[in-house]
Design a protein around this motif. Structure first.
Motif, mmCIF file in Angstrom:
data_model
loop_
_atom_site.group_PDB
_atom_site.id
_atom_site.type_symbol
_atom_site.label_atom_id
_atom_site.label_comp_id
_atom_site.label_asym_id
_atom_site.label_seq_id
_atom_site.Cartn_x
_atom_site.Cartn_y
_atom_site.Cartn_z
ATOM 1 N N ARG A 1 -7.129 2.717 5.677
ATOM 2 C CA ARG A 1 -6.820 2.676 7.111
ATOM 3 C C ARG A 1 -5.334 2.980 7.357
ATOM 4 N NH1 ARG A 1 -8.024 2.914 10.854
ATOM 5 N NH2 ARG A 1 -8.532 1.124 12.159
ATOM 6 N N TYR A 2 -4.472 2.557 6.443
ATOM 7 C CA TYR A 2 -3.042 2.834 6.576
ATOM 8 C C TYR A 2 -2.783 4.340 6.482
ATOM 9 C CZ TYR A 2 2.004 2.178 5.946
ATOM 10 O OH TYR A 2 3.369 2.202 6.101
ATOM 11 N N ALA A 3 -3.440 4.981 5.533
ATOM 12 C CA ALA A 3 -3.286 6.431 5.383
ATOM 13 C C ALA A 3 -3.791 7.158 6.616
ATOM 14 C CB ALA A 3 -4.027 6.907 4.139
ATOM 15 N N ASP B 1 -1.343 9.244 8.866
ATOM 16 C CA ASP B 1 -1.614 10.607 8.398
ATOM 17 C C ASP B 1 -0.937 10.879 7.055
ATOM 18 O OD1 ASP B 1 -2.764 13.124 8.516
ATOM 19 O OD2 ASP B 1 -1.091 13.996 9.633
ATOM 20 N N LEU B 2 -1.269 10.041 6.063
ATOM 21 C CA LEU B 2 -0.676 10.125 4.739
ATOM 22 C C LEU B 2 -1.728 10.495 3.701
ATOM 23 C CD1 LEU B 2 1.419 6.832 4.960
ATOM 24 C CD2 LEU B 2 2.264 9.171 5.294
ATOM 25 N N HIS B 3 -1.272 10.900 2.542
ATOM 26 C CA HIS B 3 -2.182 11.243 1.452
ATOM 27 C C HIS B 3 -2.840 9.950 0.943
ATOM 28 C CE1 HIS B 3 -3.479 12.285 -2.638
ATOM 29 N NE2 HIS B 3 -3.521 13.538 -2.202
ATOM 30 N N PRO B 4 -4.176 9.882 0.908
ATOM 31 C CA PRO B 4 -4.876 8.633 0.583
ATOM 32 C C PRO B 4 -4.479 8.016 -0.765
ATOM 33 C CG PRO B 4 -6.398 10.201 1.532
ATOM 34 C CD PRO B 4 -5.109 10.941 1.307
ATOM 35 N N LEU C 1 1.183 1.357 -1.804
ATOM 36 C CA LEU C 1 0.911 0.051 -1.213
ATOM 37 C C LEU C 1 0.647 -1.001 -2.284
ATOM 38 C CD1 LEU C 1 -1.322 0.756 1.923
ATOM 39 C CD2 LEU C 1 1.059 0.009 1.849
ATOM 40 N N ILE C 2 -0.138 -0.650 -3.277
ATOM 41 C CA ILE C 2 -0.450 -1.611 -4.333
ATOM 42 C C ILE C 2 0.811 -2.005 -5.084
ATOM 43 C CG2 ILE C 2 -1.653 -1.915 -6.537
ATOM 44 C CD1 ILE C 2 -3.959 -0.295 -5.355
ATOM 45 N N SER C 3 1.669 -1.032 -5.350
ATOM 46 C CA SER C 3 2.941 -1.331 -6.017
ATOM 47 C C SER C 3 3.802 -2.261 -5.164
ATOM 48 C CB SER C 3 3.689 -0.030 -6.305
ATOM 49 O OG SER C 3 4.946 -0.287 -6.869
ATOM 50 N N MET C 4 3.830 -2.006 -3.870
ATOM 51 C CA MET C 4 4.607 -2.816 -2.939
ATOM 52 C C MET C 4 4.067 -4.249 -2.889
ATOM 53 S SD MET C 4 5.121 -2.146 1.153
ATOM 54 C CE MET C 4 5.467 -0.408 0.829
ATOM 55 N N ILE C 5 2.753 -4.366 -2.837
ATOM 56 C CA ILE C 5 2.120 -5.681 -2.767
ATOM 57 C C ILE C 5 2.330 -6.459 -4.066
ATOM 58 C CG2 ILE C 5 -0.122 -6.850 -2.626
ATOM 59 C CD1 ILE C 5 -0.963 -4.493 -0.721
#
Length: 228
Positions: A35-37, A41-44, A51-55
């Motif tokens: 949903r964020y992508a 409008d980002l590459h999935p 995101l996973i790295s950030m989390i």
């Protein structure tokens, strides 16, 4: 595995212990990145990796669990996005029987969760879990996660319990180790928190089960004890 006769209080984790962790795993690993992508409008796949790295960088902190933190940081409504996949919220096997067994045995059951109050409300609305326990405490009310040893002393200001007569049940080994360090006399690990994943290996110092039916017979025996 559990000495029920020596207990007055049972602290219970929620996600991965009473509720299937699949909901949370799916949300953070699949639904949020998707949903964020879409929204920006980002590459999935690149978005998912970032995101996973950030989390993961926040793992073990209160931010890791904080809906407000991630909503602000990502400029999305995390609670609303969770509601989109709310149909995935559900109980783990044998939970109703286990909670009923605790009540029949006269044990004080308290959910002690790192879940933020907003998704907690969504989960309670979906499951009615609050009707089956005596009390629910979110770590966000105390300002520190269960992984922090000081959490347990702060918890004692909200819940009256004797550490030597308390059991903590959780699917997180760091949380259980924290509870042990704080003097909780008995700890029990849930090894199969996510119904879509294989069970985790046993911890060398903490007994573990996959499902509550493994300890229901011994809990039910407590009902006949004079002390119960």
């Amino acid at each position: 595995m559990v000495d029920w006769s020596s207990l007055d209080t049972v602290f219970l984790d929620m996600d991965g212990t009473l509720l299937d962790l699949h909901f949370d795993s799916h949300f953070w690993l699949e639904h949020l990145p998707k949903r964020y992508a879409e929204q920006f409008d980002l590459h999935p796949q690149e978005t998912k990796d970032q995101l996973i790295s950030m989390i993961m960088a926040e793992r073990g902190t209160l931010n890791w669990y904080c809906t407000d933190y991630w909503s602000d940081r990502l400029s999305v409504d995390i609670t609303q996005l969770k509601a989109e996949v709310g149909d995935r919220i559900g109980y783990r096997p044998h939970v109703h029987d286990f909670l009923g067994g605790l009540r029949a045995a006269g044990l004080h059951s308290v959910i002690v969760t790192n879940c933020h109050p907003d998704p907690l409300a969504l989960k309670l609305q979906r499951t009615g879990l609050d009707q089956h326990v005596d009390m629910i405490i979110s770590s966000h009310e105390l300002g520190k996660p269960k992984e922090d040893r000081e959490f347990w002393s702060d918890l004692s200001k909200r819940v009256s319990y004797q550490r030597e007569r308390t059991l903590m049940v959780d699917d997180s080994f760091p949380v259980l180790e924290s509870a042990q360090d704080a003097g909780i006399s008995q700890c029990l690990a849930i090894l199969a928190p996510d119904s879509t994943q294989a069970a985790k290996p046993h911890h060398p110092d903490i007994p573990g089960i996959c499902h509550f039916d493994e300890i229901l017979p011994s809990l039910q025996t407590r009902r006949t004890l004079p002390s119960a």
